[in-house]
Structure formats: structure tokens, C-alpha cells
Design a protein around this motif. Structure first.
Motif, PDB file in Angstrom:
ATOM      1  N   UNK A 124       5.798  -4.345   9.870  1.00 11.13           N
ATOM      2  CA  UNK A 124       7.229  -4.037   9.827  1.00 11.13           C
ATOM      3  C   UNK A 124       7.977  -5.068   8.999  1.00 11.13           C
ATOM      4  N   UNK A 125       7.643  -6.343   9.199  1.00 11.77           N
ATOM      5  CA  UNK A 125       8.288  -7.406   8.425  1.00 11.77           C
ATOM      6  C   UNK A 125       7.977  -7.257   6.943  1.00 11.77           C
ATOM      7  N   UNK A 126       6.744  -6.860   6.618  1.00  7.11           N
ATOM      8  CA  UNK A 126       6.337  -6.675   5.233  1.00  7.11           C
ATOM      9  C   UNK A 126       7.190  -5.626   4.533  1.00  7.11           C
ATOM     10  N   UNK A 127       7.383  -4.498   5.187  1.00  3.88           N
ATOM     11  CA  UNK A 127       8.165  -3.411   4.591  1.00  3.88           C
ATOM     12  C   UNK A 127       9.634  -3.807   4.447  1.00  3.88           C
ATOM     13  N   UNK A 128      10.205  -4.372   5.494  1.00  2.00           N
ATOM     14  CA  UNK A 128      11.622  -4.729   5.453  1.00  2.00           C
ATOM     15  C   UNK A 128      11.898  -5.809   4.411  1.00  2.00           C
ATOM     16  N   UNK A 129      11.000  -6.779   4.274  1.00  2.00           N
ATOM     17  CA  UNK A 129      11.192  -7.834   3.282  1.00  2.00           C
ATOM     18  C   UNK A 129      11.090  -7.276   1.865  1.00  2.00           C
ATOM     19  N   UNK A 130      10.093  -6.442   1.621  1.00  2.00           N
ATOM     20  CA  UNK A 130       9.875  -5.897   0.279  1.00  2.00           C
ATOM     21  C   UNK A 130      11.040  -5.021  -0.172  1.00  2.00           C
TER      22      UNK A 130
ATOM     23  N   UNK B  94       0.811  -1.217   0.000  1.00  2.00           N
ATOM     24  CA  UNK B  94       0.000   0.000   0.000  1.00  2.00           C
ATOM     25  C   UNK B  94       0.846   1.269   0.000  1.00  2.00           C
ATOM     26  N   UNK B  95       2.164   1.109  -0.021  1.00  2.00           N
ATOM     27  CA  UNK B  95       3.069   2.248   0.061  1.00  2.00           C
ATOM     28  C   UNK B  95       3.780   2.473  -1.271  1.00  2.00           C
ATOM     29  N   UNK B  96       4.132   3.703  -1.550  1.00  2.00           N
ATOM     30  CA  UNK B  96       4.944   3.984  -2.726  1.00  2.00           C
ATOM     31  C   UNK B  96       6.368   3.476  -2.474  1.00  2.00           C
ATOM     32  N   UNK B  97       7.128   3.197  -3.536  1.00  2.00           N
ATOM     33  CA  UNK B  97       8.513   2.759  -3.327  1.00  2.00           C
ATOM     34  C   UNK B  97       9.327   3.723  -2.472  1.00  2.00           C
ATOM     35  N   UNK B  98       9.146   5.001  -2.700  1.00  2.00           N
ATOM     36  CA  UNK B  98       9.907   5.992  -1.926  1.00  2.00           C
ATOM     37  C   UNK B  98       9.550   5.921  -0.448  1.00  2.00           C
ATOM     38  N   UNK B  99       8.232   5.823  -0.157  1.00  3.89           N
ATOM     39  CA  UNK B  99       7.814   5.773   1.244  1.00  3.89           C
ATOM     40  C   UNK B  99       8.251   4.473   1.899  1.00  3.89           C
ATOM     41  N   UNK B 100       8.218   3.372   1.150  1.00  3.41           N
ATOM     42  CA  UNK B 100       8.694   2.090   1.694  1.00  3.41           C
ATOM     43  C   UNK B 100      10.147   2.195   2.119  1.00  3.41           C
ATOM     44  N   UNK B 101      10.962   2.799   1.266  1.00  7.67           N
ATOM     45  CA  UNK B 101      12.382   2.912   1.577  1.00  7.67           C
ATOM     46  C   UNK B 101      12.611   3.805   2.789  1.00  7.67           C
ATOM     47  N   UNK B 102      11.838   4.892   2.879  1.00  5.60           N
ATOM     48  CA  UNK B 102      11.947   5.761   4.053  1.00  5.60           C
ATOM     49  C   UNK B 102      11.577   5.002   5.323  1.00  5.60           C
ATOM     50  N   UNK B 103      10.471   4.261   5.259  1.00  5.98           N
ATOM     51  CA  UNK B 103      10.022   3.509   6.426  1.00  5.98           C
ATOM     52  C   UNK B 103      11.017   2.410   6.799  1.00  5.98           C
ATOM     53  N   UNK B 104      11.598   1.766   5.800  1.00 11.46           N
ATOM     54  CA  UNK B 104      12.569   0.710   6.085  1.00 11.46           C
ATOM     55  C   UNK B 104      13.759   1.268   6.852  1.00 11.46           C
ATOM     56  N   UNK B 105      14.202   2.477   6.483  1.00  6.40           N
ATOM     57  CA  UNK B 105      15.314   3.094   7.211  1.00  6.40           C
ATOM     58  C   UNK B 105      14.902   3.393   8.660  1.00  6.40           C
ATOM     59  N   UNK B 106      13.676   3.889   8.830  1.00  6.21           N
ATOM     60  CA  UNK B 106      13.198   4.165  10.187  1.00  6.21           C
ATOM     61  C   UNK B 106      13.060   2.877  10.991  1.00  6.21           C
ATOM     62  N   UNK B 107      12.519   1.855  10.363  1.00  5.47           N
ATOM     63  CA  UNK B 107      12.293   0.594  11.059  1.00  5.47           C
ATOM     64  C   UNK B 107      13.597  -0.089  11.464  1.00  5.47           C
ATOM     65  N   UNK B 108      14.638   0.100  10.642  1.00  5.78           N
ATOM     66  CA  UNK B 108      15.916  -0.529  10.957  1.00  5.78           C
ATOM     67  C   UNK B 108      16.425  -0.168  12.339  1.00  5.78           C
TER      68      UNK B 108
END
Length: 225
Positions: free
Chosen positions: A146-152, A59-73
């Protein structure tokens, strides 16, 4: 429809009913692709408030996914990724390959989870793991989202890297999933070493049908995986 952020409801329920202290959310990406690995992430998040906007990666754009992945890390308590290669998918089938990737992810965590929340309705993990399946868990459960975003994000990066040496397949755009460009490249050049050779799409590639097979033994994993 208004956005409803994921919650810790299932995590709290598992803690209350089973005594689980460590709960991992598990999600996969790559199940329906023609090329590349199937990737599973196991994430332990605790009960802290998640980063703003966390939800199912689709449900997220590629850019937002990458931003969230950095935050989640830096936000998750721990996370680990596991992969099953195309060779393993061909040799074992998707269910066994998924389980293998999930076990690799779970065993890569610095702590063993007392319970696992698995996205979807099918428990492909089984014993000895204590599993709670949740349909659309990647939208409703913090740990699974969180797992969904990090895996993708991780798998997309892997496929983009593969695409550098296979530009005609546009892996950076389609991540190994079906697309007109991907199909045209397969028809012209045939499958790469990263394609799943046992899959039905091979039946439509008359020039390359002789390559279709199911390997009886998994070969050594490709270095990237």
C-alpha cells in the motif's frame, strides 16, 4: 508465474512476537532519479482484506496504480508521505535523506507505530524505531505494498506538475529518472532547480560540470516538496 497477493503474515508476526498494536509499512520511490525528491510513504492498514490487485507499484500500469491509490486512500487506517528535496539529498547523501523522509512520513501519522516494516534489506531508519526489514516487502506485505502504490502515485503527480514548466525534460513521462529525452535536455539546457547536482550523471555534462557540487548545508525546501 502466478500472481501471489501480499499478506498480513509479517504484520501478524510482529503483533505476536513484539506486542505491536500499530504496524506501519514503509516504502520509498525516487532513490535512483536524477531529479525530484525522494518520497517515502508510511501506511497503517490493520488486518483487513486489501483491495483486489494490490502489489508492488512497479508491477502495475500507471492507470491501475492511480485506481488503486484512490481505493487505498479510503481503505488504509492512516497514511502519510514524507519527502527529502534534491538540496537535502546533495547536502546529506541518499541514506540520510531517505531516513529524513521516512521520519517525516512516520511522524505525520495520527498514531505512532509500535513497529515498522521496511522494504528491502537495509535498515536506514534505525533507533528509536522498531524495524523489520523485508526483501521484496512491497510484493509480500500488505502495508508495504500500500505504501509503495501511494508513494509512487504521489511522486509521479509531483513530477508531472514540475514538467509543466520544464517541458523539454519530459518529467511527466520519466518522473525524473534517466531517459534519452532527459539526458538530451540536460545536455542542451543544463540542470533545473529540481536536479540533484552531486550525482554522477553531472560528470558527463561537460558544458555544465561547473555546477556539480555537494552543498554543505541544506537550503530551504522548494514549495512543492
Amino acid at each position: 508465474m502466478p500472481y501471489e497477493p501480499p499478506t498480513h503474515r509479517v504484520e501478524r508476526s510482529l503483533r505476536a512476537t513484539t506486542g505491536a498494536k500499530v504496524v506501519a509499512g514503509v516504502d520509498e520511490v525516487g532513490r535512483g532519479a536524477w531529479a525530484g525528491p525522494v518520497t517515502v510513504c508510511a501506511a497503517v492498514t490493520g488486518l483487513r482484506r486489501p483491495p483486489e490487485g494490490l502489489t508492488d507499484s512497479k508491477l502495475l500500469t500507471p492507470r491501475r496504480r492511480e485506481q488503486l491509490a484512490r481505493e487505498l486512500g479510503g481503505w488504509v487506517t492512516a497514511h502519510s508521505l514524507g519527502h527529502s528535496s534534491p538540496e537535502e539529498i546533495d547536502a546529506w547523501g541518499m541514506t540520510a535523506a531517505l531516513r529524513t523522509a521516512a521520519v517525516r512520513a512516520l511522524e505525520g501519522l495520527p498514531m505512532r507505530p509500535d513497529a515498522v516494516i521496511l522494504d528491502g534489506k537495509h535498515d536506514y531508519l534505525g533507533r528509536p524505531w522498531r524495524v523489520r526489514t523485508v526483501i521484496k516487502g512491497d510484493q509480500s506485505c500488505v502495508a508495504v505494498a500500500a505504501a509503495s502504490v501511494l508513494a509512487k502515485v504521489r511522486r509521479d503527480a509531483m513530477m508531472a506538475e514540475l514538467g509543466e514548466s520544464h517541458a523539454d525534460f519530459a518529467f511527466a513521462d520519466n518522473a525524473g529518472y534517466p531517459s534519452p529525452v532527459h539526458r538530451a535536455a540536460l545536455e542542451e539546457f543544463g540542470p533545473t532547480p529540481y536536479h540533484r547536482l552531486s550525482w554522477a550523471y553531472m560528470d558527463g555534462l561537460r558544458r555544465w560540470q561547473h555546477l556539480k557540487k555537494i552543498r554543505t548545508e541544506p537550503v530551504e525546501q522548494i514549495g512543492l516538496f
